[in-house]
Motif scaffolding. Structure first.
Motif, mmCIF file in Angstrom:
data_model
loop_
_atom_site.group_PDB
_atom_site.id
_atom_site.type_symbol
_atom_site.label_atom_id
_atom_site.label_comp_id
_atom_site.label_asym_id
_atom_site.label_seq_id
_atom_site.Cartn_x
_atom_site.Cartn_y
_atom_site.Cartn_z
ATOM 1 N N ALA A 186 1.051 -1.509 0.264
ATOM 2 C CA ALA A 186 -0.167 -0.013 0.093
ATOM 3 C C ALA A 186 0.544 1.081 0.248
ATOM 4 N N HIS A 187 2.062 1.030 0.819
ATOM 5 C CA HIS A 187 3.058 2.920 0.749
ATOM 6 C C HIS A 187 3.844 2.976 -0.210
ATOM 7 N N LEU A 188 3.985 1.819 -1.450
ATOM 8 C CA LEU A 188 4.571 1.882 -2.126
ATOM 9 C C LEU A 188 3.866 1.924 -3.327
ATOM 10 N N LYS A 189 2.470 2.001 -3.023
ATOM 11 C CA LYS A 189 1.098 1.585 -4.540
ATOM 12 C C LYS A 189 1.420 3.672 -4.493
ATOM 13 N N GLN A 190 1.187 4.733 -2.870
ATOM 14 C CA GLN A 190 0.837 5.630 -2.743
ATOM 15 C C GLN A 190 2.190 6.033 -3.074
ATOM 16 N N LEU A 191 3.317 5.591 -2.434
ATOM 17 C CA LEU A 191 4.671 6.345 -3.129
ATOM 18 C C LEU A 191 4.680 7.115 -5.026
ATOM 19 N N THR A 192 4.535 5.480 -5.350
ATOM 20 C CA THR A 192 4.346 5.218 -7.069
ATOM 21 C C THR A 192 2.741 6.854 -7.166
ATOM 22 N N ALA A 193 2.134 6.900 -6.765
ATOM 23 C CA ALA A 193 1.217 7.674 -7.013
ATOM 24 C C ALA A 193 1.306 9.082 -7.443
ATOM 25 N N GLN A 195 4.353 9.799 -7.150
ATOM 26 C CA GLN A 195 5.511 10.402 -7.802
ATOM 27 C C GLN A 195 4.671 10.963 -9.303
ATOM 28 N N GLU A 196 4.072 9.850 -10.216
ATOM 29 C CA GLU A 196 3.511 9.518 -10.778
ATOM 30 C C GLU A 196 2.871 11.448 -11.124
ATOM 31 N N LYS A 197 2.549 11.734 -10.079
ATOM 32 C CA LYS A 197 1.311 13.176 -10.093
ATOM 33 C C LYS A 197 2.264 14.154 -10.029
ATOM 34 N N PHE A 198 3.679 14.388 -9.667
ATOM 35 C CA PHE A 198 4.495 15.239 -9.351
ATOM 36 C C PHE A 198 4.850 15.138 -10.673
#
Length: 198
Positions: A186-193, A195-198
């Motif tokens: 879950a934390h990795l998905k949040q980080l990926t999201a 990063q993509e948003k950034f």
């Protein structure tokens, strides 16, 4: 066997998660006392609950708690063998029967499993006066280690909860690992999201 080892780790992990002790503390304490406990008829669930209760309450080092109960169990064994100079078997059994009304010997005159004796005492602990409780603890553990028995018996509800947890612990380690992995994913998905948003 591997299955037995996994079950024992499950027991330690489950009790550690439900008390103020941790898996490493329980494993360390158990390494000091397991063989003596086995000889004196204390099963793994009883020992696990005992260590978790005393470590949680006293916050002593697990090595100290494990060594204290090793000494307590060894003392009981020495009394049975007639090696304890401080207390003879007759006076030991008479004193426990006098204070708690519990027979330490079976019908054949052999020392009963100490896990059963300790549980019988714990169940009726609240009916004793404080003077009787101290005297009984000193009789069983000697003057140097009796405070560990007091910590156990004074927190008997914690012991019984830990005992139930340990007895029903199969699969605990896998469940904890699944929870950890789900949390990590879950934390990795949040980080990926992010990063993509950034």
């Amino acid at each position: 066997t591997a299955d037995e080892a996994e079950l024992y780790i499950d027991k330690l992990a489950a009790v550690a998660a439900s008390t103020a002790s941790d898996l490493e503390e329980l494993a360390t304490g158990m390494s000091k006392v397991a063989s003596a406990a086995n000889i004196m008829g204390v099963d793994v669930d009883q020992l696990n609950a005992t260590l978790a209760t005393v470590v949680s309450v006293t916050r002593q080092a697990p090595e100290s708690v494990g060594t204290a109960f090793k000494t307590i169990y060894a003392r009981m064994g020495d009394i049975q063998a007639g090696l304890d100079a401080e207390t003879a078997l007759g006076s030991y059994t008479d004193k426990i029967k006098e204070i708690a009304g519990i027979n330490v010997l079976d019908t054949n005159g052999q020392l009963r499993d100490m896990g059963d004796v300790i549980e019988e005492i714990g169940a009726m602990w609240g009916s004793l006066s404080r003077e009787q409780q101290v005297a009984l603890s000193q009789t069983m553990a000697g003057t140097r280690q009796y405070n560990n028995l007091l910590a156990l018996f004074d927190n008997w509800d914690m012991y019984t909860d830990a005992l139930k947890t340990s007895a029903n612990a199969a699969g605990t380690l896998n469940k904890q690992n699944e929870t950890y992995l789900e949390s990590t994913e879950a934390h990795l998905k949040q980080l990926t999201a992010a990063q993509e948003k950034f």
